[in-house]
Design a protein around this motif. Structure first.
Motif, PDB file in Angstrom:
ATOM      1  N   SER A 137      -3.113 -33.088   8.472  1.00  0.00           N
ATOM      2  CA  SER A 137      -2.351 -32.021   9.130  1.00  0.00           C
ATOM      3  C   SER A 137      -3.253 -31.037   9.873  1.00  0.00           C
ATOM      4  O   SER A 137      -2.835 -30.433  10.866  1.00  0.00           O
ATOM      5  CB  SER A 137      -1.496 -31.263   8.105  1.00  0.00           C
ATOM      6  OG  SER A 137      -2.322 -30.654   7.119  1.00  0.00           O
ATOM      7  N   ASP A 140      -3.534 -31.592  13.747  1.00  0.00           N
ATOM      8  CA  ASP A 140      -2.452 -31.041  14.567  1.00  0.00           C
ATOM      9  C   ASP A 140      -2.565 -29.529  14.678  1.00  0.00           C
ATOM     10  O   ASP A 140      -2.303 -28.956  15.736  1.00  0.00           O
ATOM     11  CB  ASP A 140      -1.085 -31.411  13.976  1.00  0.00           C
ATOM     12  CG  ASP A 140      -0.782 -32.890  14.127  1.00  0.00           C
ATOM     13  OD1 ASP A 140      -1.374 -33.529  15.022  1.00  0.00           O
ATOM     14  OD2 ASP A 140       0.037 -33.403  13.346  1.00  0.00           O
ATOM     15  N   ARG A 141      -2.966 -28.864  13.579  1.00  0.00           N
ATOM     16  CA  ARG A 141      -3.091 -27.408  13.599  1.00  0.00           C
ATOM     17  C   ARG A 141      -4.166 -26.973  14.593  1.00  0.00           C
ATOM     18  O   ARG A 141      -3.956 -26.075  15.403  1.00  0.00           O
ATOM     19  CB  ARG A 141      -3.414 -26.871  12.199  1.00  0.00           C
ATOM     20  CG  ARG A 141      -3.245 -25.357  12.097  1.00  0.00           C
ATOM     21  CD  ARG A 141      -3.931 -24.776  10.881  1.00  0.00           C
ATOM     22  NE  ARG A 141      -5.377 -24.852  10.990  1.00  0.00           N
ATOM     23  CZ  ARG A 141      -6.132 -24.019  11.718  1.00  0.00           C
ATOM     24  NH1 ARG A 141      -5.587 -23.047  12.417  1.00  0.00           N
ATOM     25  NH2 ARG A 141      -7.450 -24.152  11.766  1.00  0.00           N
TER      26      ARG A 141
END
Length: 196
Positions: A137, A140-141
Motif C-alpha cells: 500500500s 500507492d501512497r
C-alpha cells in the motif's frame, strides 16, 4: 532547540531504534536540513539512475518511479533523488541485493516491520532508493502524494512552507526531520484522497 522541534521530540525514534534499522553504523546529522529550490536536472538524474537499475536488475525491477520532493516541479527539496523500486518480494534480499551491491549500491536501512522496506544509497549520485514488494500500500501512497503535489499548487506551497520551517531546526538525525513532517503529509493525503 526550537519549540517546534521539542514538540516533535515525543515522536522521534531513539538512536537505539534507528540503529536497529540501519545497516552499518548509524550516522548522526546534528545540523539543520539543507533545502534547495527545484532543479531542472533532477528528472535527468532520476532517469540516469533508473536506467542503471533496469540494466542491473532487468525484469526483477517491476516498477521504478521518481518520488519525493525532487519529483515535484516547483517544490524545494533536499538535493537527494528519492526513487521507488518495486520488486516481487523486498524481504527476499538474495533475489536483488547482490546485483545492486555489485553495481555499487549500498544497503543502508532494513525496516522489516514497515512493509519490508529497504533503502539503498547510490554509487555516484545522491539518491535514496526505496524498495518495496509488489502490491504494498505504501507504493500507492507515495505515488498519490507525488501526483497530488504536482497538480495542487496550494498544497505544494503549504508543504514547502512547513518543510522550510522545520529545516531551520538542528536535527540529530535526518529521519527525525522526516518524522516531523508526518502531520502535514497526512493532512495533504486526506485532501488528496477526498478528491480521488
Amino acid at each position: 532547540m526550537s519549540s517546534n522541534q521539542e514538540s516533535n521530540n515525543s515522536i522521534h525514534r531513539s538512536d537505539e531504534e534507528l540503529q536497529k534499522l540501519a545497516v552499518g553504523k548509524l550516522k548522526l546529522h546534528d545540523a539543520p536540513i539543507t533545502l534547495v529550490e527545484y532543479d531542472l536536472h533532477w528528472p535527468k538524474a532520476f532517469e540516469r539512475e533508473a536506467n542503471r537499475i533496469r540494466s542491473v536488475l532487468g525484469s526483477k525491477a517491476l516498477q521504478i518511479e521518481h518520488v519525493g520532493s525532487t519529483s515535484v516541479p516547483g517544490l524545494c527539496a533536499k538535493p537527494i533523488i528519492d526513487m521507488l523500486l518495486v520488486v516481487e518480494n523486498s524481504a527476499d534480499e538474495s533475489s536483488y541485493v547482490p546485483e545492486l551491491e555489485a553495481a555499487g549500491y549500498i544497503l543502508r536501512i532494513r525496516e522489516s516491520e514497515w512493509f519490508e522496506h529497504r533503502l539503498f544509497k547510490g554509487p555516484d549520485t545522491d539518491i535514496n532508493l526505496h524498495v518495496f514488494s509488489s502490491g504494498t500500500s505504501e507504493i500507492d501512497r507515495m505515488l498519490s502524494f507525488r501526483d497530488w503535489l504536482r497538480s495542487n499548487k496550494s498544497d505544494r506551497e503549504k508543504y514547502a512552507q512547513v518543510k522550510r520551517s522545520l529545516a531551520k531546526s538542528k536535527w540529530r538525525h535526518v529521519q527525525h526531520y522526516a518524522d516531523a513532517k508526518t502531520s502535514i503529509v497526512q493532512e495533504i493525503m486526506e485532501r488528496a484522497n477526498d478528491n480521488i
